[in-house]
Write a protein that holds these residues in place. Sequence first.
Motif, short mmCIF file in Angstrom:
data_model
loop_
_atom_site.label_atom_id
_atom_site.label_comp_id
_atom_site.label_asym_id
_atom_site.label_seq_id
_atom_site.Cartn_x
_atom_site.Cartn_y
_atom_site.Cartn_z
N ASP A 145 0.83 -1.21 0.00
CA ASP A 145 0.00 0.00 0.00
C ASP A 145 0.86 1.25 0.00
O ASP A 145 0.60 2.20 -0.75
CB ASP A 145 -0.93 0.02 1.21
N ARG A 146 1.89 1.26 0.83
CA ARG A 146 2.79 2.43 0.90
C ARG A 146 3.49 2.64 -0.43
O ARG A 146 3.58 3.77 -0.93
CB ARG A 146 3.80 2.25 2.03
N ASP A 162 1.09 3.99 -3.05
CA ASP A 162 0.86 5.43 -2.84
C ASP A 162 2.02 6.26 -3.36
O ASP A 162 1.83 7.29 -4.01
CB ASP A 162 0.64 5.73 -1.35
#
Length: 63
Positions: free
Chosen positions: A38-39, A42
């Motif tokens: 997820d990081r 992003d």
Amino acid sequence: MPDAAALAELDERIAIARANLAELMEQASAFSGAADEDRNADRINEQQDILDALLKQRAALAQ
């Protein structure tokens, strides 16, 4: 006529954004785990947005 110095600066920033994207893609393939994915997603999306904006600026300036 386009400003050559401004175009050169944009070209440099575009190259940096592309290099950042390539590095983030390599990191994304090396990491595992939902939080890391997820990081990285992003960060990749953020860099892609920056690159898109720079390319749009360059196209407008080059006209």
